[in-house]
Motif scaffolding. Sequence first.
Motif, PDB file in Angstrom:
ATOM      1  N   LEU A  95       0.812  -1.218   0.000  1.00 15.11           N
ATOM      2  CA  LEU A  95       0.000   0.000   0.000  1.00 15.11           C
ATOM      3  C   LEU A  95       0.846   1.269   0.000  1.00 15.11           C
ATOM      4  O   LEU A  95       0.453   2.290  -0.583  1.00 15.11           O
ATOM      5  CB  LEU A  95      -0.924   0.006   1.221  1.00 15.11           C
ATOM      6  N   GLU A  96       2.005   1.208   0.641  1.00 18.97           N
ATOM      7  CA  GLU A  96       2.849   2.393   0.768  1.00 18.97           C
ATOM      8  C   GLU A  96       3.959   2.459  -0.276  1.00 18.97           C
ATOM      9  O   GLU A  96       4.808   3.359  -0.222  1.00 18.97           O
ATOM     10  CB  GLU A  96       3.438   2.456   2.176  1.00 18.97           C
ATOM     11  N   ALA A  97       3.950   1.544  -1.219  1.00 16.57           N
ATOM     12  CA  ALA A  97       4.957   1.586  -2.279  1.00 16.57           C
ATOM     13  C   ALA A  97       4.819   2.897  -3.059  1.00 16.57           C
ATOM     14  O   ALA A  97       3.707   3.323  -3.381  1.00 16.57           O
ATOM     15  CB  ALA A  97       4.789   0.394  -3.215  1.00 16.57           C
ATOM     16  N   PRO A  98       5.928   3.548  -3.372  1.00 18.62           N
ATOM     17  CA  PRO A  98       5.869   4.872  -4.006  1.00 18.62           C
ATOM     18  C   PRO A  98       5.447   4.836  -5.479  1.00 18.62           C
ATOM     19  O   PRO A  98       5.242   5.899  -6.071  1.00 18.62           O
ATOM     20  CB  PRO A  98       7.307   5.387  -3.866  1.00 18.62           C
ATOM     21  N   ASP A  99       5.293   3.669  -6.044  1.00 18.12           N
ATOM     22  CA  ASP A  99       5.008   3.557  -7.473  1.00 18.12           C
ATOM     23  C   ASP A  99       3.535   3.791  -7.808  1.00 18.12           C
ATOM     24  O   ASP A  99       3.197   4.046  -8.970  1.00 18.12           O
ATOM     25  CB  ASP A  99       5.432   2.170  -7.971  1.00 18.12           C
ATOM     26  N   TRP A 100       2.644   3.696  -6.823  1.00 18.40           N
ATOM     27  CA  TRP A 100       1.221   3.926  -7.076  1.00 18.40           C
ATOM     28  C   TRP A 100       0.924   5.421  -7.166  1.00 18.40           C
ATOM     29  O   TRP A 100       1.412   6.212  -6.361  1.00 18.40           O
ATOM     30  CB  TRP A 100       0.369   3.321  -5.953  1.00 18.40           C
ATOM     31  N   ASP A 101       0.083   5.782  -8.115  1.00 19.37           N
ATOM     32  CA  ASP A 101      -0.402   7.158  -8.193  1.00 19.37           C
ATOM     33  C   ASP A 101      -1.653   7.354  -7.349  1.00 19.37           C
ATOM     34  O   ASP A 101      -1.974   8.477  -6.963  1.00 19.37           O
ATOM     35  CB  ASP A 101      -0.710   7.513  -9.652  1.00 19.37           C
ATOM     36  N   MET A 102      -2.359   6.258  -7.071  1.00 18.11           N
ATOM     37  CA  MET A 102      -3.566   6.320  -6.252  1.00 18.11           C
ATOM     38  C   MET A 102      -3.767   4.958  -5.595  1.00 18.11           C
ATOM     39  O   MET A 102      -3.632   3.922  -6.258  1.00 18.11           O
ATOM     40  CB  MET A 102      -4.787   6.674  -7.104  1.00 18.11           C
ATOM     41  N   VAL A 103      -4.091   4.958  -4.310  1.00 21.68           N
ATOM     42  CA  VAL A 103      -4.451   3.734  -3.581  1.00 21.68           C
ATOM     43  C   VAL A 103      -5.777   4.001  -2.878  1.00 21.68           C
ATOM     44  O   VAL A 103      -5.872   4.926  -2.059  1.00 21.68           O
ATOM     45  CB  VAL A 103      -3.379   3.339  -2.548  1.00 21.68           C
ATOM     46  N   VAL A 104      -6.803   3.228  -3.218  1.00 21.68           N
ATOM     47  CA  VAL A 104      -8.148   3.446  -2.687  1.00 21.68           C
ATOM     48  C   VAL A 104      -8.790   2.096  -2.372  1.00 21.68           C
ATOM     49  O   VAL A 104      -8.393   1.065  -2.916  1.00 21.68           O
ATOM     50  CB  VAL A 104      -9.035   4.215  -3.700  1.00 21.68           C
ATOM     51  N   PRO A 105      -9.804   2.072  -1.500  1.00 20.77           N
ATOM     52  CA  PRO A 105     -10.539   0.828  -1.245  1.00 20.77           C
ATOM     53  C   PRO A 105     -11.674   0.588  -2.227  1.00 20.77           C
ATOM     54  O   PRO A 105     -12.208  -0.522  -2.305  1.00 20.77           O
ATOM     55  CB  PRO A 105     -11.078   1.038   0.168  1.00 20.77           C
ATOM     56  N   TYR A 106     -12.051   1.643  -2.966  1.00 19.79           N
ATOM     57  CA  TYR A 106     -13.223   1.593  -3.844  1.00 19.79           C
ATOM     58  C   TYR A 106     -13.073   2.724  -4.847  1.00 19.79           C
ATOM     59  O   TYR A 106     -12.563   3.799  -4.520  1.00 19.79           O
ATOM     60  CB  TYR A 106     -14.487   1.782  -3.006  1.00 19.79           C
ATOM     61  N   LEU A 107     -13.517   2.476  -6.091  1.00 18.26           N
ATOM     62  CA  LEU A 107     -13.366   3.507  -7.111  1.00 18.26           C
ATOM     63  C   LEU A 107     -14.518   3.416  -8.109  1.00 18.26           C
ATOM     64  O   LEU A 107     -14.913   2.317  -8.517  1.00 18.26           O
ATOM     65  CB  LEU A 107     -12.044   3.314  -7.848  1.00 18.26           C
ATOM     66  N   GLU A 108     -15.040   4.579  -8.502  1.00 21.90           N
ATOM     67  CA  GLU A 108     -15.983   4.650  -9.609  1.00 21.90           C
ATOM     68  C   GLU A 108     -15.278   5.336 -10.767  1.00 21.90           C
ATOM     69  O   GLU A 108     -14.741   6.442 -10.610  1.00 21.90           O
ATOM     70  CB  GLU A 108     -17.254   5.398  -9.209  1.00 21.90           C
ATOM     71  N   LEU A 109     -15.268   4.663 -11.904  1.00 25.33           N
ATOM     72  CA  LEU A 109     -14.514   5.116 -13.063  1.00 25.33           C
ATOM     73  C   LEU A 109     -15.442   5.213 -14.259  1.00 25.33           C
ATOM     74  O   LEU A 109     -16.163   4.260 -14.569  1.00 25.33           O
ATOM     75  CB  LEU A 109     -13.393   4.117 -13.341  1.00 25.33           C
ATOM     76  N   LYS A 110     -15.444   6.360 -14.924  1.00 23.94           N
ATOM     77  CA  LYS A 110     -16.213   6.512 -16.157  1.00 23.94           C
ATOM     78  C   LYS A 110     -15.252   6.421 -17.334  1.00 23.94           C
ATOM     79  O   LYS A 110     -14.262   7.161 -17.408  1.00 23.94           O
ATOM     80  CB  LYS A 110     -16.948   7.854 -16.178  1.00 23.94           C
ATOM     81  N   LEU A 111     -15.553   5.490 -18.243  1.00 26.07           N
ATOM     82  CA  LEU A 111     -14.733   5.323 -19.433  1.00 26.07           C
ATOM     83  C   LEU A 111     -15.491   5.799 -20.659  1.00 26.07           C
ATOM     84  O   LEU A 111     -16.669   5.479 -20.840  1.00 26.07           O
ATOM     85  CB  LEU A 111     -14.337   3.856 -19.608  1.00 26.07           C
ATOM     86  N   GLN A 112     -14.801   6.534 -21.490  1.00 29.65           N
ATOM     87  CA  GLN A 112     -15.380   7.069 -22.725  1.00 29.65           C
ATOM     88  C   GLN A 112     -14.999   6.156 -23.882  1.00 29.65           C
ATOM     89  O   GLN A 112     -13.820   5.902 -24.124  1.00 29.65           O
ATOM     90  CB  GLN A 112     -14.865   8.484 -22.956  1.00 29.65           C
ATOM     91  N   LEU A 113     -16.008   5.645 -24.584  1.00 30.71           N
ATOM     92  CA  LEU A 113     -15.774   4.685 -25.659  1.00 30.71           C
ATOM     93  C   LEU A 113     -16.781   4.908 -26.776  1.00 30.71           C
ATOM     94  O   LEU A 113     -17.991   4.753 -26.579  1.00 30.71           O
ATOM     95  CB  LEU A 113     -15.896   3.253 -25.132  1.00 30.71           C
ATOM     96  N   GLY A 114     -16.285   5.286 -27.940  1.00 32.15           N
ATOM     97  CA  GLY A 114     -17.136   5.422 -29.114  1.00 32.15           C
ATOM     98  C   GLY A 114     -18.324   6.349 -28.935  1.00 32.15           C
ATOM     99  O   GLY A 114     -19.435   6.026 -29.364  1.00 32.15           O
ATOM    100  N   GLY A 115     -18.121   7.479 -28.298  1.00 37.13           N
ATOM    101  CA  GLY A 115     -19.201   8.436 -28.124  1.00 37.13           C
ATOM    102  C   GLY A 115     -20.125   8.145 -26.962  1.00 37.13           C
ATOM    103  O   GLY A 115     -21.103   8.873 -26.748  1.00 37.13           O
ATOM    104  N   ARG A 116     -19.848   7.108 -26.211  1.00 37.29           N
ATOM    105  CA  ARG A 116     -20.663   6.809 -25.034  1.00 37.29           C
ATOM    106  C   ARG A 116     -19.781   6.770 -23.796  1.00 37.29           C
ATOM    107  O   ARG A 116     -18.560   6.681 -23.889  1.00 37.29           O
ATOM    108  CB  ARG A 116     -21.409   5.477 -25.196  1.00 37.29           C
ATOM    109  N   GLU A 117     -20.422   6.834 -22.636  1.00 40.10           N
ATOM    110  CA  GLU A 117     -19.713   6.825 -21.367  1.00 40.10           C
ATOM    111  C   GLU A 117     -20.227   5.663 -20.530  1.00 40.10           C
ATOM    112  O   GLU A 117     -21.431   5.507 -20.356  1.00 40.10           O
ATOM    113  CB  GLU A 117     -19.939   8.156 -20.638  1.00 40.10           C
ATOM    114  N   VAL A 118     -19.305   4.835 -20.049  1.00 38.21           N
ATOM    115  CA  VAL A 118     -19.658   3.640 -19.282  1.00 38.21           C
ATOM    116  C   VAL A 118     -19.166   3.810 -17.853  1.00 38.21           C
ATOM    117  O   VAL A 118     -17.982   4.098 -17.622  1.00 38.21           O
ATOM    118  CB  VAL A 118     -19.040   2.374 -19.905  1.00 38.21           C
ATOM    119  N   LEU A 119     -20.066   3.612 -16.889  1.00 39.97           N
ATOM    120  CA  LEU A 119     -19.697   3.694 -15.477  1.00 39.97           C
ATOM    121  C   LEU A 119     -19.234   2.326 -14.996  1.00 39.97           C
ATOM    122  O   LEU A 119     -19.938   1.321 -15.150  1.00 39.97           O
ATOM    123  CB  LEU A 119     -20.884   4.161 -14.632  1.00 39.97           C
ATOM    124  N   LEU A 120     -18.044   2.293 -14.395  1.00 41.62           N
ATOM    125  CA  LEU A 120     -17.494   1.080 -13.805  1.00 41.62           C
ATOM    126  C   LEU A 120     -17.362   1.274 -12.302  1.00 41.62           C
ATOM    127  O   LEU A 120     -16.791   2.264 -11.840  1.00 41.62           O
ATOM    128  CB  LEU A 120     -16.116   0.771 -14.393  1.00 41.62           C
TER     129      LEU A 120
END
Length: 204
Positions: A95-120
């Motif tokens: 968890l404390e390794a310096p190589d991570w840009d973000m460490v979280v227990p949970y994440l909501e990610l929106k991906l843009q694909l072909g003119g649409r947006e998908v919630l992950l």
Amino acid sequence: MHKLTLPAKDVWFTSDTHYGHDNILRYCDRPFETIDAHDEALLNNAWETVGEGGVLVHLGDVVFGRVEKARAVTSRLPGGLKILVAGNHDYEQTLEAPDWDMVVPYLELKLQLGGREVLLVLSHYPFEIWNKSHHGALHLHGHSHGSLPALLKEAGGRLDVGVDAWDFRPIQLSDIEKRLKQVRQNRHDGRAPYAVRKGRYDPR
């Protein structure tokens, strides 16, 4: 709550790599002679897919071992942006390794694909129901080592993105949607082949 929006073509998902974990070869019937061969193969697969500039989202259980082993692995992970959604076997040295840009227990990610947006909705652990699960959101998880069948909702679904279910390499949204389509057509159940052969692995 952590939320991000990114282009789908840049983002890769994986989970449950268990670098340095000798017993994982036996527990999950992974086809490698030694844990060193296993670790090199998974790292090579990750570099072949994610590359230097991609976004790597790891859904937990990265590496077993002391600080030196953890840092030796995290320092070799690919990607220009590295995100860890922590799992139950991710200890302080990971968890404390310096190589991570973000460490979280949970994440909501929106991906843009072909003119649409998908919630992950991303977690190490699988959920039965998740944010906007009845409105097309996808839930990606690890922890089950390919033993948990996919769960379909009317428009979305849940899927294990761990290496046991995906030939030991990271995957993209297009792979996930293709697999869920196969599940809807009864051509796949979302599990890894070993789970069918050997029954469920208890990841606790």
